[in-house]
Design an enzyme around this catalytic site. Structure first.
Site, PDB file in Angstrom:
ATOM      1  N   HIS A 187       0.889  -1.359   0.066  1.00  0.00           N
ATOM      2  CA  HIS A 187      -0.068  -0.076  -0.017  1.00  0.00           C
ATOM      3  C   HIS A 187       0.901   1.209  -0.052  1.00  0.00           C
ATOM      4  O   HIS A 187       0.345   2.228  -0.444  1.00  0.00           O
ATOM      5  CB  HIS A 187      -1.179   0.060   1.232  1.00  0.00           C
ATOM      6  CG  HIS A 187      -2.174  -0.711   0.792  1.00  0.00           C
ATOM      7  ND1 HIS A 187      -2.302  -2.168   1.281  1.00  0.00           N
ATOM      8  CD2 HIS A 187      -3.192  -0.775   0.026  1.00  0.00           C
ATOM      9  CE1 HIS A 187      -3.259  -2.738   0.978  1.00  0.00           C
ATOM     10  NE2 HIS A 187      -3.766  -1.880  -0.020  1.00  0.00           N
ATOM     11  N   GLU A 428     -11.237 -10.480  -5.423  1.00  0.00           N
ATOM     12  CA  GLU A 428      -9.870 -10.574  -5.201  1.00  0.00           C
ATOM     13  C   GLU A 428      -9.584 -11.601  -4.339  1.00  0.00           C
ATOM     14  O   GLU A 428      -8.361 -11.910  -3.942  1.00  0.00           O
ATOM     15  CB  GLU A 428      -9.545  -9.047  -4.279  1.00  0.00           C
ATOM     16  CG  GLU A 428     -10.310  -8.629  -3.231  1.00  0.00           C
ATOM     17  CD  GLU A 428      -9.984  -7.309  -2.750  1.00  0.00           C
ATOM     18  OE1 GLU A 428      -8.891  -6.572  -3.101  1.00  0.00           O
ATOM     19  OE2 GLU A 428     -10.767  -6.729  -1.921  1.00  0.00           O
ATOM     20  N   ASP A 452      -4.697  -8.170  -4.617  1.00  0.00           N
ATOM     21  CA  ASP A 452      -5.017  -9.302  -3.899  1.00  0.00           C
ATOM     22  C   ASP A 452      -5.035 -10.658  -4.678  1.00  0.00           C
ATOM     23  O   ASP A 452      -4.693 -11.689  -4.118  1.00  0.00           O
ATOM     24  CB  ASP A 452      -6.018  -8.613  -2.862  1.00  0.00           C
ATOM     25  CG  ASP A 452      -5.731  -8.061  -1.672  1.00  0.00           C
ATOM     26  OD1 ASP A 452      -4.521  -8.494  -1.068  1.00  0.00           O
ATOM     27  OD2 ASP A 452      -6.247  -7.188  -1.388  1.00  0.00           O
ATOM     28  N   ARG A 462       1.945  -9.979  -1.018  1.00  0.00           N
ATOM     29  CA  ARG A 462       2.370  -8.983  -1.680  1.00  0.00           C
ATOM     30  C   ARG A 462       3.491  -8.021  -1.102  1.00  0.00           C
ATOM     31  O   ARG A 462       3.823  -7.081  -1.513  1.00  0.00           O
ATOM     32  CB  ARG A 462       1.081  -7.895  -2.055  1.00  0.00           C
ATOM     33  CG  ARG A 462       0.349  -7.635  -0.882  1.00  0.00           C
ATOM     34  CD  ARG A 462      -0.983  -7.200  -1.148  1.00  0.00           C
ATOM     35  NE  ARG A 462      -1.409  -5.814  -1.531  1.00  0.00           N
ATOM     36  CZ  ARG A 462      -2.428  -5.203  -1.943  1.00  0.00           C
ATOM     37  NH1 ARG A 462      -3.658  -5.687  -1.745  1.00  0.00           N
ATOM     38  NH2 ARG A 462      -2.380  -3.948  -1.990  1.00  0.00           N
ATOM     39  N   CYS A 499      -9.555  -2.698 -10.802  1.00  0.00           N
ATOM     40  CA  CYS A 499      -9.050  -1.369 -10.102  1.00  0.00           C
ATOM     41  C   CYS A 499      -7.695  -1.842  -9.488  1.00  0.00           C
ATOM     42  O   CYS A 499      -7.117  -1.111  -8.669  1.00  0.00           O
ATOM     43  CB  CYS A 499      -9.801  -0.961  -9.034  1.00  0.00           C
ATOM     44  SG  CYS A 499     -10.603  -2.108  -7.540  1.00  0.00           S
TER      45      CYS A 499
HETATM   46  C1  PEP Z   1      -6.554  -4.796  -4.870  1.00  0.00           C
HETATM   47  O1  PEP Z   1      -6.481  -5.734  -4.051  1.00  0.00           O
HETATM   48  O2  PEP Z   1      -6.249  -5.252  -6.169  1.00  0.00           O
HETATM   49  C2  PEP Z   1      -7.291  -3.509  -4.750  1.00  0.00           C
HETATM   50  C3  PEP Z   1      -7.220  -2.680  -5.445  1.00  0.00           C
HETATM   51  O3  PEP Z   1      -7.485  -3.268  -3.275  1.00  0.00           O
HETATM   52  P1  PEP Z   1      -6.019  -2.921  -2.415  1.00  0.00           P
HETATM   53  O4  PEP Z   1      -4.778  -2.759  -3.087  1.00  0.00           O
HETATM   54  O5  PEP Z   1      -6.299  -1.847  -1.673  1.00  0.00           O
HETATM   55  O6  PEP Z   1      -5.891  -4.236  -1.564  1.00  0.00           O
HETATM   56 MG    MG Z   2      -7.244  -5.525  -2.239  1.00  0.00          MG
END
Ligand code: PEP
Ligand code: MG
Length: 569
Positions: A187, A428, A452, A462, A499
């Site tokens: 993140h 995800e 995810d 990740r 996304c």
């Molecule tokens: C994802 O997991 O691809 C996502 C967009 O959510 P985050 O990265 O906030 O876990």
């Molecule tokens: Mg996610």
């Protein structure tokens, strides 16, 4: 040269600023000289108070009176005779070392406050944790780092940065960052892309190799860090920065243009945001929707959760600003690598597999309902889509919808207005992808969260740079999951977006068009280049590309195929 993982594009040249985060290991010791320990404690308190006053002044100057006021509560704790008295007593009565006495008493206070009914007192627990850490560092003779206090242009170098650390970064001063830990989809890397500053993560021992006097070139595209480069190299990179800026100018003509392929297939390209102000950046970059509003950032860098009114204002601002264009707001996704100091969250061995996102919201109903109330009240100001994260089963989806419906009824009975909204889920978790035919019947849309989905499909954390090689968005196994999801949704007449970070990758674009993806949401800085590219692509050709990719045996073969395709565009 240090090689890391390019996490946020761009090149910067600057001086290194090392961000020290001390890990505190506190053990019990029996001391002979009690008064020496008491003095140590008192001196550490004085130093902490002075430091807090300085941070308070700086915060007030940069962020206003209200932000600075947070530190009043911290200073009060140091001056609380009940708190310091108990620590001094413990040192004297038990011949305890100052650090241990502080830890034991602070923990006692923290537990007491955390268990109180009154919200104000519960917040005090987080304040005590913060202050205690500062005092501890001073007992040990260290300096507490503060990101807010950085007021010169630097490249930040850290072992690790938490998302709330990243949320504090002031991009006027922090021109880029380098961390030893993390992958492309951690993140803090995502935050760097939002801030549009270059970042290189996963350098493993970059923190040790770099020192405060060094000048570095950080290349967020390639993951390269050049230490103390020669004049010639600096000039070469300055030229590259200029070239990049020129390319961006060419893309600018796509701000108002639609994303339509050569053969007339229209796609929707939007932006991911983490705070309400960012919608402007999405619009300036030609974004047609907000494909993901990561609301958890509203909850970070503070001592308490935002209340309903505060959230309502945040959602209303984005909905109004987007003037009827879709705004997909994801409900709170905390846990994993995102923690909140004011929430008591159990320490888990595998936080990404634990009580995260919607699972956590089900156990903290007050917080979840407050968010749903704020969202529903804001729905009258625009085109709101609510999206639930981390859905694994149909039962979870139904449970989340039940909360939403209950909240809606409650608001209506209180005379509030609520618009009809669209409800979607993130795909995800592989279980959701495989059961997407079932889930599609009960939602309006899907958005694939590849960050995810990849970590859960390949069983590769990740955040862990040692397994970063398993971040394989082009591997046929992931492509097959995406293919299943899109086909299942389309059978039910529902649209599918993406996304996760993959949506913003150049290579992914033709492949995803070929697989039939309807909407792409990415960092604002990626939008224009993608719109430009869509207009140069023929969708019927991408279908052939996607079918071929699905039959390949590994990621390398798929990448080769795409690169050949893109070389002809
Ligand atoms: C994802 O997991 O691809 C996502 C967009 O959510 P985050 O990265 O906030 O876990
Ligand atoms: Mg996610």
């Amino acid at each position: 040269m240090i090689q890391g993982i390019g996490a946020s594009k761009g090149i910067q040249i600057g001086k290194v600023y090392k961000y020290f985060q001390k890990e505190l290991i506190i053990e019990k010791e029996v001391v002979k000289d009690v008064s020496k320990e008491i003095t140590k404690f008192q001196k550490a308190c004085k130093k902490t108070e002075k430091e807090l006053c300085e941070i308070q002044t700086k915060t007030q100057e940069k962020m206003g009176e209200e932000a600075g006021a947070i530190f009043d509560a911290h200073i009060d704790i140091i001056n609380d005779p009940e708190f310091s008295g108990a620590i001094i007593n413990k040192i004297s009565n038990e011949y305890s070392n100052a650090a241990y006495a502080l830890k034991m008493i602070a923990d006692k206070f923290i537990i007491t406050f955390e268990n109180m009914d009154n919200e104000y007192f519960r917040e005090r627990a987080a304040d005590i944790k913060d202050v205690t850490k500062r005092i501890h560092i001073h007992i040990e003779g260290g300096e507490m780092p503060s990101l807010v206090a950085i007021d010169e242009e630097v490249i930040l170098v850290a072992k690790d940065l938490t998302p709330s650390d990243t949320a504090q970064l002031n991009k006027n001063f922090i021109k880029g960052f380098i961390t030893d830990i993390g992958g492309r989809t951690s993140h803090s890397a995502i935050m760097a892309r939002t801030l549009e500053i270059p970042a290189v993560v996963g350098t493993k021992n970059g923190f040790e190799e770099l020192s405060d006097e060094d000048t570095v070139i950080i290349n967020g595209d390639t993951g390269e860090i050049h230490i103390n480069p020669a004049e010639e190299m600096i000039n070469e990179y300055k030229f590259k920065i200029k070239k990049q800026e020129k390319k961006k100018e060419a893309w600018n003509e796509y701000i108002k243009k639609k994303a339509i392929t050569k053969d007339g297939k229209q796609l929707e390209i939007g932006g991911n945001i983490g705070n309400p102000q960012e919608f402007e950046k999405v619009i300036c970059n030609g974004g047609e929707c907000i494909g993901l509003f990561r609301t958890e950032f509203l909850y970070m860098g503070r001592t308490e959760a935002p209340n309903e009114e505060e959230q309502f204002q945040a959602y209303k601002k984005v909905l109004q600003g987007m003037k009827g264009k879709p705004v997909i707001v994801r409900t709170l996704d905390i846990g994993g690598d995102k923690n909140l100091p004011y929430l008591t969250m159990e320490k888990e061995l595998n936080p990404f597999l634990g009580n995260r996102a919607l699972r956590l919201c089900f156990t903290m109903q007050d917080i979840f309902k407050t968010q749903l109330r704020a969202l529903l009240r804001a729905s009258v100001y625009g085109n709101l889509h609510i999206m639930f994260p981390m859905i694994a089963t149909l039962a979870e989806l139904r449970q989340a919808k039940k909360y939403l419906l209950e909240t809606k009824k409650e608001l209506l009975s209180q005379g509030e207005k609520v618009n009809n909204i669209k409800i979607g889920i993130m795909i995800e978790v592989p279980a959701a992808a495989l059961a997407s035919d079932i889930l599609a019947k009960e939602v309006d849309f899907f958005s694939i969260g590849t960050n995810d989905l990849i970590q859960y499909t390949f069983a590769a954390d990740r955040m862990n740079e040692n397994v970063a090689y398993l971040y394989q968005p082009y591997h046929p196994s992931l492509l097959r999951l995406i293919d299943i999801v899109i086909k299942n949704a389309h059978k039910e007449g529902k649209w599918v977006g993406m996304c996760g970070e993959m949506a913003g990758e150049t290579r992914a674009l033709p492949l995803l068009i070929g697989l039939g993806l309807d909407e792409f949401s990415m960092s604002a800085s990626e939008i224009l280049q993608k719109k430009y590219l869509v207009n140069r692509i023929d969708s019927s050709e991408t279908k052939i590309l996607a079918n071929e990719a699905l039959s390949k045996t590994n990621q390398e073969e798929v990448i080769e195929l795409i690169d050949l395709f893109l070389s002809k565009v």
